[in-house]
Design a protein around this motif. Structure first.
Motif, PDB file in Angstrom:
ATOM      1  N   ARG A  44       0.888  -1.252  -0.009  1.00  0.00           N
ATOM      2  CA  ARG A  44       0.082  -0.089   0.032  1.00  0.00           C
ATOM      3  C   ARG A  44       0.993   1.235  -0.062  1.00  0.00           C
ATOM      4  NH1 ARG A  44      -2.645  -2.688   3.580  1.00  0.00           N
ATOM      5  NH2 ARG A  44      -1.942  -1.630   5.210  1.00  0.00           N
ATOM      6  N   ARG A  45       2.117   1.018   0.248  1.00  0.00           N
ATOM      7  CA  ARG A  45       2.962   2.388   0.436  1.00  0.00           C
ATOM      8  C   ARG A  45       4.203   2.164  -0.559  1.00  0.00           C
ATOM      9  NH1 ARG A  45       0.567   1.360   4.961  1.00  0.00           N
ATOM     10  NH2 ARG A  45      -0.726   3.097   6.074  1.00  0.00           N
ATOM     11  N   SER A  46       3.853   1.800  -1.667  1.00  0.00           N
ATOM     12  CA  SER A  46       4.838   1.660  -2.731  1.00  0.00           C
ATOM     13  C   SER A  46       6.248   0.655  -2.402  1.00  0.00           C
ATOM     14  CB  SER A  46       5.339   2.774  -3.359  1.00  0.00           C
ATOM     15  OG  SER A  46       5.662   3.752  -2.553  1.00  0.00           O
ATOM     16  N   GLU A  47       5.670  -0.356  -1.579  1.00  0.00           N
ATOM     17  CA  GLU A  47       6.992  -1.363  -1.099  1.00  0.00           C
ATOM     18  C   GLU A  47       7.474  -2.123  -2.179  1.00  0.00           C
ATOM     19  OE1 GLU A  47       3.984  -0.868   0.498  1.00  0.00           O
ATOM     20  OE2 GLU A  47       4.085  -1.039   2.606  1.00  0.00           O
TER      21      GLU A  47
END
Ligand code: FE2
Ligand code: FE2
Ligand code: FE2
Lengths: 94, 317
Positions: A44-47
């Motif tokens: 969800r957090r550009s991992e």
């Protein structure tokens, strides 16, 4: 199959050039769904830039209790390490 | 590349990614030439690791002590592993293992020409580890930054393991140079025979290298042949002199201005002859590889028979 969902392991490549790394697992019906869930749950957090999902039951793993027979023979082979070889003073790049 | 050919948008994106030092990963779009070039280079590299086991394997049973034997065995085992890492990395591009081995057996794929020289004495094992592995390391360190992700990661893994190869070789030379006159002569004879083939490992001069320009643009190669060769010469000369070995090059002189050693001309006729198949051991190396492959056929057959039986059992259950 019954309506019980399969367990999938999730691996993410956080950046180009790096190996995929295990980040966790989830339940899904099929690989495609697992991939979509993994995107929702783990990135969800550009991992990451790439996701792999693998059905957990397809993973064959060594056991902690097998350690001795699996890895132990390596401990008595110090000659596999460069540090065992004493190099003369002033010799570079070895 | 030909300037008259209009590059596709995909190709622009691809090159921009490379220019930005980003890695290309297996499922990315890539030009066919990039894929082909990489498969050629990686499979050639993999074949070199595997064929390179032969000159060293030649001395495993005749190592002068149990310790040296264990060390050499461990080194050759590493090289087999390096071959595996590289074949696997090439397989991510769609090349199959069978195709690659077949290309080697048909003489279509090359391997490092240095392994077509014989290992005549125990000192050769020292010279190979020290000179040949160090030349490979200089090249491989530069390839840790290659643009193809799986190749770069294989190089990082390999370089970690290489560190002991070079040292054990130098240690053999050092020990011989600390020994009798005969042992010293044996060490000197080994460097005399291996020096020039090691120089050739870096390939033709930059101006004459067939694949270089495009490979540099695609960052499949990161440093030029001549650049890598010079770095290797500078360090190997210093290492040779430190233990009293002479470098078999009458033109070798320290160039104060350049801050590098100048060296004599390389015999490219010899290089081309060996590459073309006419070195001292080319036929033997290939014949041995084929034989080992054929001798192992029954193991592969037994494995697939066992697998088929197991599958039949589990589907019946
Ligand atoms: Fe090697
Ligand atoms: Fe290697
Ligand atoms: Fe090596």
């Amino acid at each position: 199959m019954t309506d019980e969902l399969q367990l999938y392991e999730v691996f993410i490549r956080s950046r180009r050039g790096l190996d995929h790394k295990h980040v966790g697992s989830l339940h899904a019906d099929d690989p495609q769904q697992a991939l979509e869930y993994a995107r929702d749950v783990y990135t969800r957090r550009s991992e990451g830039v790439s996701i792999w999902v693998v059905a957990s039951r397809d993973i064959t793993a060594s056991q902690e209790s097998d350690c001795e027979s699996f890895y132990d023979p390596l401990d008595d082979k110090p000659y596999r390490h460069a540090s065992m070889y004493q190099m003369p003073e002033g010799v570079d790049s070895l | 590349m030909n300037d008259n050919v209009v590059a596709l948008p995909d190709e622009h994106k691809f090159q921009a990614r490379i220019d930005a030092e980003e890695k290309i990963e297996p499922k990315d779009w890539m030009p066919e030439g990039y894929r082909k070039n990489l498969i050629r280079q990686m499979s050639q590299h993999a074949h070199s690791e595997v064929v390179g086991e032969q000159p060293e394997g030649n001395w495993i049973t005749r190592a002068p002590s149990l310790e040296r034997k264990a060390i050499l065995l461990a080194k050759v085992q590493d090289e087999a592993g390096h071959g595996l890492y590289l074949y696997s990395a090439a397989e991510t591009l769609g090349a199959t293992r069978d195709e690659m081995i077949e290309a080697l057996h048909e003489g279509k794929a090359k391997y490092a020409s240095i392994f077509n020289y014989p290992s005549l004495t125990w000192a050769d094992i020292g010279a190979i580890g020290w000179l040949v592995d160090s030349a490979a390391i200089v090249n491989q360190v530069s390839l840790q930054n290659t643009s193809y992700g799986p190749y770069a990661r294989a190089m990082i893994r390999i370089c970690k393991e290489e560190s002991f190869h070079q040292r054990q070789g130098y240690h053999i030379m050092m020990t011989l140079m600390d020994g009798s006159d005969e042992q010293k002569a044996m060490a000197q004879d080994a460097i005399n025979r291996w020096w020039w083939p090691a120089m050739m490992m870096f390939g033709p001069h930059d101006g004459e290298s067939a694949h270089s320009a495009q490979s540099m643009k695609w960052k499949i190669k990161r440093r030029s042949n001549d650049d890598l060769r010079q770095q290797w010469v500078d360090q190997a000369v210093q290492q040779a002199h430190a233990i009293g070995l002479e470098v078999p090059d009458d033109d070798l002189t320290w160039n104060e201005e350049r801050g590098h050693y100048d060296f004599g001309p390389i015999d490219w006729d010899e290089f081309n002859r060996v590459i073309a198949g006419d070195g001292p051991c080319n036929r033997q190396r290939l014949a041995h590889h084929k034989k080992a492959h054929d001798d192992g056929a029954w193991v592969r057959e037994a494995m697939s028979a066992y697998d088929a039986k197991r599958r039949a059992k589990s589907s019946a259950a």
